[in-house]
Write a protein that holds these residues in place. Structure first.
Motif, PDB file in Angstrom:
ATOM      1  N   SER A 118       5.281  -0.066  -7.706  1.00 54.17           N
ATOM      2  CA  SER A 118       4.091  -0.913  -7.751  1.00 54.17           C
ATOM      3  C   SER A 118       4.078  -1.902  -6.596  1.00 54.17           C
ATOM      4  N   LEU A 119       5.217  -2.510  -6.326  1.00 53.68           N
ATOM      5  CA  LEU A 119       5.302  -3.462  -5.211  1.00 53.68           C
ATOM      6  C   LEU A 119       5.048  -2.770  -3.878  1.00 53.68           C
ATOM      7  N   TRP A 120       5.529  -1.538  -3.728  1.00 52.01           N
ATOM      8  CA  TRP A 120       5.297  -0.786  -2.487  1.00 52.01           C
ATOM      9  C   TRP A 120       3.808  -0.537  -2.283  1.00 52.01           C
ATOM     10  N   ARG A 121       3.126  -0.101  -3.345  1.00 49.70           N
ATOM     11  CA  ARG A 121       1.683   0.158  -3.246  1.00 49.70           C
ATOM     12  C   ARG A 121       0.918  -1.120  -2.920  1.00 49.70           C
ATOM     13  N   MET A 122       1.256  -2.215  -3.584  1.00 52.17           N
ATOM     14  CA  MET A 122       0.567  -3.474  -3.314  1.00 52.17           C
ATOM     15  C   MET A 122       0.862  -3.974  -1.904  1.00 52.17           C
ATOM     16  N   GLY A 123       2.071  -3.760  -1.415  1.00 52.91           N
ATOM     17  CA  GLY A 123       2.413  -4.161  -0.052  1.00 52.91           C
ATOM     18  C   GLY A 123       1.622  -3.388   0.985  1.00 52.91           C
ATOM     19  N   VAL A 124       1.511  -2.080   0.798  1.00 44.28           N
ATOM     20  CA  VAL A 124       0.720  -1.251   1.728  1.00 44.28           C
ATOM     21  C   VAL A 124      -0.740  -1.689   1.698  1.00 44.28           C
ATOM     22  N   ALA A 125      -1.274  -1.928   0.501  1.00 41.45           N
ATOM     23  CA  ALA A 125      -2.667  -2.367   0.381  1.00 41.45           C
ATOM     24  C   ALA A 125      -2.871  -3.729   1.041  1.00 41.45           C
ATOM     25  N   ALA A 126      -1.899  -4.619   0.920  1.00 40.71           N
ATOM     26  CA  ALA A 126      -2.018  -5.946   1.522  1.00 40.71           C
ATOM     27  C   ALA A 126      -1.993  -5.868   3.046  1.00 40.71           C
ATOM     28  N   VAL A 127      -1.153  -4.996   3.598  1.00 38.60           N
ATOM     29  CA  VAL A 127      -1.101  -4.852   5.056  1.00 38.60           C
ATOM     30  C   VAL A 127      -2.415  -4.276   5.586  1.00 38.60           C
ATOM     31  N   VAL A 128      -2.946  -3.260   4.920  1.00 40.49           N
ATOM     32  CA  VAL A 128      -4.225  -2.679   5.337  1.00 40.49           C
ATOM     33  C   VAL A 128      -5.338  -3.719   5.210  1.00 40.49           C
ATOM     34  N   MET A 129      -5.334  -4.471   4.125  1.00 38.27           N
ATOM     35  CA  MET A 129      -6.335  -5.508   3.931  1.00 38.27           C
ATOM     36  C   MET A 129      -6.260  -6.556   5.047  1.00 38.27           C
ATOM     37  N   ALA A 130      -5.072  -6.969   5.411  1.00 39.42           N
ATOM     38  CA  ALA A 130      -4.914  -7.968   6.466  1.00 39.42           C
ATOM     39  C   ALA A 130      -5.483  -7.466   7.794  1.00 39.42           C
ATOM     40  N   GLU A 131      -5.221  -6.216   8.110  1.00 41.77           N
ATOM     41  CA  GLU A 131      -5.753  -5.646   9.351  1.00 41.77           C
ATOM     42  C   GLU A 131      -7.278  -5.583   9.332  1.00 41.77           C
ATOM     43  N   VAL A 132      -7.841  -5.164   8.205  1.00 42.29           N
ATOM     44  CA  VAL A 132      -9.294  -5.066   8.087  1.00 42.29           C
ATOM     45  C   VAL A 132      -9.928  -6.450   8.182  1.00 42.29           C
ATOM     46  N   VAL A 133      -9.345  -7.441   7.514  1.00 38.36           N
ATOM     47  CA  VAL A 133      -9.872  -8.803   7.571  1.00 38.36           C
ATOM     48  C   VAL A 133      -9.811  -9.329   9.004  1.00 38.36           C
ATOM     49  N   TRP A 134      -8.733  -9.066   9.694  1.00 33.69           N
ATOM     50  CA  TRP A 134      -8.589  -9.528  11.071  1.00 33.69           C
ATOM     51  C   TRP A 134      -9.678  -8.930  11.965  1.00 33.69           C
ATOM     52  N   VAL A 135      -9.912  -7.622  11.830  1.00 34.00           N
ATOM     53  CA  VAL A 135     -10.931  -6.958  12.648  1.00 34.00           C
ATOM     54  C   VAL A 135     -12.319  -7.494  12.320  1.00 34.00           C
TER      55      VAL A 135
END
Length: 91
Positions: free
Chosen positions: A17-34
């Motif tokens: 669960s932590l792995w999935r949430m971590g991957v989602a958080a990294v993708v979210m951070a990149e999308v927010v930055w763009v």
């Protein structure tokens, strides 16, 4: 330590669960930055627009990644938020 103290602790499930949430958080951070670089301005209403749009798009990206990874937490959330169906008897 948790496995030693609590032998029934589902360490593998928590780690997945932590792995999935971590991957989602990294993708979210990149999308927010763009999105934040493209939308709005650095002050005034443009800044408010930037924050709101980036937040909404980031939340959508986070949920989208969790859906793509078939996260069981989303299924649990859906069942909690879904209104309970009551059985009504015809009178």
């Amino acid at each position: 330590v948790l496995r030693y103290k609590l032998p029934d602790f589902p360490l593998r499930v928590v780690t997945e669960s932590l792995w999935r949430m971590g991957v989602a958080a990294v993708v979210m951070a990149e999308v927010v930055w763009v999105v934040a670089r493209v939308v709005g301005a650095n002050s005034g209403r443009g800044a408010v627009l930037r924050v709101v749009v980036a937040t909404v798009v980031g939340a959508g990206a986070y949920v989208g990644v969790l859906l793509a990874l078939h996260s069981p937490e989303l299924h649990a959330l859906r069942t909690r938020l879904r209104p309970a169906r009551t059985l009504t008897s015809p009178d």
